[in-house]
Motif scaffolding. Sequence first.
Motif, PDB file in Angstrom:
ATOM      1  N   ILE A   1      17.235  39.315  33.655  1.00 47.95           N
ATOM      2  CA  ILE A   1      18.648  39.048  33.417  1.00 47.95           C
ATOM      3  C   ILE A   1      19.056  39.744  32.124  1.00 47.95           C
ATOM      4  CG2 ILE A   1      20.414  37.276  33.149  1.00 47.95           C
ATOM      5  CD1 ILE A   1      18.983  37.288  35.850  1.00 47.95           C
ATOM      6  N   ILE A   2      19.885  40.757  32.258  1.00 51.57           N
ATOM      7  CA  ILE A   2      20.284  41.592  31.125  1.00 51.57           C
ATOM      8  C   ILE A   2      21.806  41.655  31.077  1.00 51.57           C
ATOM      9  CG2 ILE A   2      20.013  43.839  30.006  1.00 51.57           C
ATOM     10  CD1 ILE A   2      17.843  43.326  32.924  1.00 51.57           C
ATOM     11  N   GLU A   3      22.366  41.646  29.898  1.00 49.37           N
ATOM     12  CA  GLU A   3      23.815  41.723  29.737  1.00 49.37           C
ATOM     13  C   GLU A   3      24.237  43.191  29.776  1.00 49.37           C
ATOM     14  OE1 GLU A   3      27.262  39.527  27.079  1.00 49.37           O
ATOM     15  OE2 GLU A   3      25.248  39.792  26.235  1.00 49.37           O
ATOM     16  N   THR A   4      24.772  43.625  30.923  1.00 50.68           N
ATOM     17  CA  THR A   4      25.181  45.012  31.104  1.00 50.68           C
ATOM     18  C   THR A   4      26.543  45.064  31.799  1.00 50.68           C
ATOM     19  OG1 THR A   4      24.241  45.307  33.316  1.00 50.68           O
ATOM     20  CG2 THR A   4      22.751  45.627  31.437  1.00 50.68           C
ATOM     21  N   GLU A   5      27.002  46.285  32.113  1.00 51.92           N
ATOM     22  CA  GLU A   5      28.268  46.473  32.805  1.00 51.92           C
ATOM     23  C   GLU A   5      28.235  45.950  34.241  1.00 51.92           C
ATOM     24  OE1 GLU A   5      29.437  50.535  32.704  1.00 51.92           O
ATOM     25  OE2 GLU A   5      30.039  50.486  30.609  1.00 51.92           O
ATOM     26  N   LEU A   6      27.063  45.587  34.747  1.00 57.92           N
ATOM     27  CA  LEU A   6      26.967  45.078  36.109  1.00 57.92           C
ATOM     28  C   LEU A   6      27.857  43.855  36.304  1.00 57.92           C
ATOM     29  CD1 LEU A   6      25.465  45.499  38.831  1.00 57.92           C
ATOM     30  CD2 LEU A   6      23.754  43.874  38.007  1.00 57.92           C
ATOM     31  N   ALA A   7      28.084  43.101  35.235  1.00 52.42           N
ATOM     32  CA  ALA A   7      28.873  41.866  35.325  1.00 52.42           C
ATOM     33  C   ALA A   7      30.347  42.082  34.999  1.00 52.42           C
ATOM     34  CB  ALA A   7      28.282  40.823  34.383  1.00 52.42           C
ATOM     35  N   ARG A   8      30.801  43.334  34.980  1.00 54.12           N
ATOM     36  CA  ARG A   8      32.175  43.589  34.543  1.00 54.12           C
ATOM     37  C   ARG A   8      33.234  43.015  35.481  1.00 54.12           C
ATOM     38  NH1 ARG A   8      29.882  48.532  35.801  1.00 54.12           N
ATOM     39  NH2 ARG A   8      30.617  49.542  37.718  1.00 54.12           N
ATOM     40  N   GLU A   9      32.887  42.721  36.746  1.00 54.74           N
ATOM     41  CA  GLU A   9      33.853  42.176  37.691  1.00 54.74           C
ATOM     42  C   GLU A   9      33.874  40.647  37.688  1.00 54.74           C
ATOM     43  OE1 GLU A   9      35.974  43.905  39.268  1.00 54.74           O
ATOM     44  OE2 GLU A   9      35.192  45.951  39.165  1.00 54.74           O
ATOM     45  N   PHE A  10      33.051  40.001  36.867  1.00 58.04           N
ATOM     46  CA  PHE A  10      33.006  38.545  36.843  1.00 58.04           C
ATOM     47  C   PHE A  10      34.272  37.993  36.198  1.00 58.04           C
ATOM     48  CE2 PHE A  10      28.196  37.476  37.065  1.00 58.04           C
ATOM     49  CZ  PHE A  10      28.042  38.384  38.093  1.00 58.04           C
ATOM     50  N   SER A  11      34.791  36.885  36.756  1.00 59.64           N
ATOM     51  CA  SER A  11      35.897  36.189  36.111  1.00 59.64           C
ATOM     52  C   SER A  11      35.354  35.391  34.932  1.00 59.64           C
ATOM     53  CB  SER A  11      36.566  35.238  37.105  1.00 59.64           C
ATOM     54  OG  SER A  11      35.674  34.185  37.465  1.00 59.64           O
ATOM     55  N   ALA A  12      36.264  34.910  34.079  1.00 56.85           N
ATOM     56  CA  ALA A  12      35.843  34.116  32.920  1.00 56.85           C
ATOM     57  C   ALA A  12      35.124  32.852  33.377  1.00 56.85           C
ATOM     58  CB  ALA A  12      37.052  33.774  32.059  1.00 56.85           C
ATOM     59  N   GLU A  13      35.621  32.233  34.462  1.00 58.47           N
ATOM     60  CA  GLU A  13      35.002  31.010  34.968  1.00 58.47           C
ATOM     61  C   GLU A  13      33.605  31.288  35.518  1.00 58.47           C
ATOM     62  OE1 GLU A  13      39.306  30.659  34.799  1.00 58.47           O
ATOM     63  OE2 GLU A  13      37.986  32.126  35.763  1.00 58.47           O
ATOM     64  N   GLN A  14      33.469  32.387  36.253  1.00 60.53           N
ATOM     65  CA  GLN A  14      32.155  32.744  36.786  1.00 60.53           C
ATOM     66  C   GLN A  14      31.171  33.055  35.669  1.00 60.53           C
ATOM     67  OE1 GLN A  14      33.501  35.959  39.338  1.00 60.53           O
ATOM     68  NE2 GLN A  14      32.757  34.856  41.142  1.00 60.53           N
ATOM     69  N   THR A  15      31.632  33.775  34.673  1.00 53.70           N
ATOM     70  CA  THR A  15      30.762  34.133  33.557  1.00 53.70           C
ATOM     71  C   THR A  15      30.253  32.889  32.844  1.00 53.70           C
ATOM     72  OG1 THR A  15      31.900  36.235  33.229  1.00 53.70           O
ATOM     73  CG2 THR A  15      30.604  35.392  31.379  1.00 53.70           C
ATOM     74  N   ALA A  16      31.142  31.937  32.601  1.00 50.28           N
ATOM     75  CA  ALA A  16      30.748  30.709  31.913  1.00 50.28           C
ATOM     76  C   ALA A  16      29.744  29.909  32.744  1.00 50.28           C
ATOM     77  CB  ALA A  16      31.983  29.855  31.619  1.00 50.28           C
ATOM     78  N   ALA A  17      30.001  29.797  34.050  1.00 50.08           N
ATOM     79  CA  ALA A  17      29.093  29.046  34.917  1.00 50.08           C
ATOM     80  C   ALA A  17      27.726  29.705  34.994  1.00 50.08           C
ATOM     81  CB  ALA A  17      29.706  28.919  36.310  1.00 50.08           C
TER      82      ALA A  17
END
Length: 343
Positions: free
Chosen positions: A272-288
């Motif tokens: 699990i790495i913090e990269t651009e792969l998560a750029r489409e996540f909403s704020a709610e999804q990111t927090a969860a």
Amino acid sequence: MPATTHPEFNDQTEALEVAKAFASSIHGKTILITGVNPGGIGFATAEAFASQSPSHLILAGRTPSKLTASITALRTKHPATTYHALEVDLSNQASVRAAATTLLSWPDIPQINILINNAGIMNLPHRTLTAEGIELTFATNHVGHFLLTCLIMPKILAAAEAEAEAETEGNTTTTTRGATRIINVSALSASIAKMRWSDPTFAIKNKDLPVSEQPNYDILRQWGTPDPEERSYVPVEAYNQSKVANVLFSIGLTRRLLEKYGVLSLALHPGIIETELAREFSAEQTAALEQMWRVRYGSYRSLGAGAATSLVAALDPGLAVGVGERREGKENYGAFLVDCQNV
């Protein structure tokens, strides 16, 4: 099960450390990596390889400016390697074919010793089909890599043939079976997800699929998906399906190529790495998801640690031992790595 030669490598091991351990398997080789851009594990993977002087390092991606920036940064630190940019949009089959034609035409690249299919997209909010009618995540993460790999296969097989000739002539002290490799960067979700064989484009509601193809609803709820049974397209499930396909692709490649040509294919979970792969996540999804990851994994790992398992998969000779044998009536074709170890 094939075992690694460095059981001490783990989730904290950095790719540069792995590269040093297998320096002789990198020096003078030609390596192609897809999905390379500054700030991603593709770049960290390229940097680790570059540290041990491969002959040629081919960086593939869809954004020319990011490829240029990556090559500039790598050349500054590791000038001994020759770098090549290969522009390709893996979701577009015409682009993939054009990129393969370009690569096959390069006279200074007669062979490709290692291919790292690393590029990927995730969590596209809306179901989107490509011009060929393929769901976009699947088209990018699997079909594009499948097509590119098949089209450039002549140069991959040329590398395997050269390795075998060197062994025959006594120019190497180790077996070359499996030294030429195709690595598919998958994800841990491949161990819990399924292929949607009857509806790969996500047009049918999940509850109406055959029971054997219905997704893990509990997992989808953890990812913040309400009423997953009533949905057809679920962004994370599209990603999960593509990651299952990555693993199946590796198994199929090894079955077809290892015994006949000496080419080995492996799949892996990079962590699990913090990269651009998560750029489409909403704020709610990111927090969860961050909450879920903290409970399960503790924290994100570094880019270098995220690239380390790709290096082990590409280089460790131990992973070629015993592949293709039958054990307890089952074919031992697949290998899936997590935290730098086979699982």
